[in-house]
Write an enzyme that holds these catalytic residues in place. Structure first.
Site, short mmCIF file in Angstrom:
data_model
loop_
_atom_site.label_atom_id
_atom_site.label_comp_id
_atom_site.label_asym_id
_atom_site.label_seq_id
_atom_site.Cartn_x
_atom_site.Cartn_y
_atom_site.Cartn_z
CD GLU A 166 0.42 -10.58 2.33
OE1 GLU A 166 0.11 -9.20 2.14
OE2 GLU A 166 0.35 -11.23 1.14
CD GLU A 364 -2.67 -13.79 -0.41
OE1 GLU A 364 -2.77 -12.93 -0.99
OE2 GLU A 364 -3.41 -13.75 0.60
#
Ligand code: BGP
Length: 461
Positions: A166, A364
């Protein structure tokens, strides 16, 4: 069975070094920005619990891995902490750290679980942050060197590598919305940070391609599908395109296509904020794209055309759109995030149609819940039926996307065990495996046993 997944589908979960390793007295780890921030501002962290505590994986990894093996994971992602391996960010490699990561990866392999290893999970070494962190071009070189060290040390054991998790988060949380150190508000710095992260990822991939490693390398992005309030309204649509360029395509395009989105480049140019680039940099980015994409999916982003005046003080992405609060949204009240299962399908379809169907996996997806102890049964097992429902609803959409041709290779839940969550510390629990912080006892939750069945069947009804 109604939902049967492809052979060799990756089943597992994720974690990160900074959220699980913690510190021990007199350890040789260098400080990261999290260690530093906790020292200067402990009040920012939920119940004063800092990154030194976490779940003590360095001494309890065998128990964690035993539970993961019991559930039947065939893969598990974590990260190496840069500031543990190379305490000053550059230079000397810490031999205790090397020995630990070898033990950890060996134990995974011995249990039939493939280690998926990420190199950067929000954890800038403080020694480098003191010189500007991602604002400083030298950090890009330091990151490539660190990546090379990891490939040389662990390349024979690890076949799936990721440069960053991220990368938009250090940009937005560190330089726009003040949830990560150094918590400043400055779009021009945010742009420079993002550019250096994208370049660092490409430089690490370049090192990988020149190394003896034979595996795959990718990046993990939190893709938040962006929906306009009124899909028929061109101004709302335009707002969605811009928000998508800021928060998704800013990293998705360079990582997969080797280019930056034109909409974003134009805005940045108009603001006079073009980062310092060179032709060589752009060529490195263009030619070092990823093999594999990890997709973290939690929530969508809903926007509408600008209704409110610009904030005027300092430029922000929200000068180009307003957030739209959909009144019918379903929400996880503990985290404040919308739950919208179809977003995972829309994201995969977007990759199929606009990103050449790049091989990807869900890296995720999950649900943080506060005070889960209240769901414990007499046997001490947490009956987290809400998590089972959450995963099932998302997996059904992943299955549909695969049926429609998406190249999705696996599903990793966040997280394997409960772990430490940045400023929220241990407020919300995410794991298939609960951890009693007083005793460090690990116990598989009901969702873990449910997932075990899914893995055994390679699907569910
Ligand atoms: C992702 C991060 C993870 C994890 C997760 C849950 O963005 O990659 O590190 O923390 O979100 O979010 P949080 O811990 O903030 O509740």
């Amino acid at each position: 069975m109604t939902h049967h997944f492809p052979t060799d589908f990756w089943w597992g979960a994720a974690a990160s070094g900074p959220q699980t390793e913690g510190r021990s007295p007199n350890d040789s780890k260098g400080a990261s920005i999290w260690d530093h921030w906790f020292k200067t501002n402990p009040e920012k962290f939920y119940q004063g619990q800092g990154p030194g505590q976490t779940t003590q994986v360095m001494t309890h990894y065998q128990e964690d891995l035993q539970c993961m093996e019991e559930i039947g994971f065939n893969s598990f992602r974590t990260s190496i902490q840069w500031s543990r391996l190379i305490p000053e960010g550059r230079g000397a490699v810490d031999q205790e750290a090397v020995a630990f990561y070898h033990r950890y990866f060996d134990e995974l392999l011995a249990r039939g679980i493939q280690p998926f290893v990420n190199l950067y999970h929000f954890d800038m070494p403080m020694a480098l942050q003191n010189q500007g962190g991602w604002l400083n071009r030298e950090t890009v070189t330091a990151f490539a060197e660190y990546a090379q060290v990891c490939f040389d040390l662990f390349g024979e054991k690890v076949s799936h590598w990721f440069t960053q998790n991220e990368p938009i988060v250090p940009v937005e949380m560190g330089y726009l919305y003040q949830q990560h150190y150094p918590a400043v508000v400055d779009l021009s710095m945010a742009v420079q940070v993002g550019y250096h992260e994208a370049l660092a990822s490409a430089r690490a991939i370049q090192k990988f391609r020149r190394s003896a490693c034979t595996g795959k390398i990718g990046i993990i992005l939190n893709l938040t599908p962006t929906y306009p309030k009124d899909p028929q309204n061109p101004a709302d649509q335009e707002a969605a395109v811009i928000a998508d360029a800021f928060f998704n395509r800013s990293f998705l395009d360079p990582a997969v296509k080797g280019t930056f989105p034109q909409e974003l480049v134009e805005i940045i140019d108009d603001l006079g904020m073009r980062p310092n680039t060179t032709e060589t940099d752009l060529a490195v980015i263009r030619t070092n794209t990823v093999d594999l994409l990890g997709v973290n999916y939690y929530q969508p982003r809903r926007v509408q055309q600008k209704q409110s005046p610009k904030n005027g003080q300092h430029p922000m992405p929200e000068d180009y759109f307003d957030v739209y609060d959909w009144p019918d949204k379903k929400i996880n009240p503990y985290r404040g995030w919308e739950i919208y299962e179809k977003g995972i399908y829309d994201t995969l379809i977007n990759l199929r149609d606009n990103y050449d169907n790049i091989p990807c996996f869900i890296s995720e997806n999950g649900m943080g819940v506060e005070n889960e102890g209240r769901f414990k049964n007499e046997a001490g097992i947490i009956e987290d039926d809400y998590r089972i429902q959450f995963i099932k609803d998302h997996l059904a959409y992943v299955h549909q996307a695969i049926e429609e041709g998406c190249h999705c290779l696996g599903y990793h839940m966040w997280a394997a065990t409960d772990n430490w969550s940045w400023l929220n510390a241990f407020k919300n629990r995410y794991g298939f495996i609960s951890i009693d912080l007083d005793t460090q006892q690990r116990t598989i939750k009901r969702s873990g046993y449910w997932f075990k069945e899914v893995i055994r069947e390679n699907g569910f009804s």
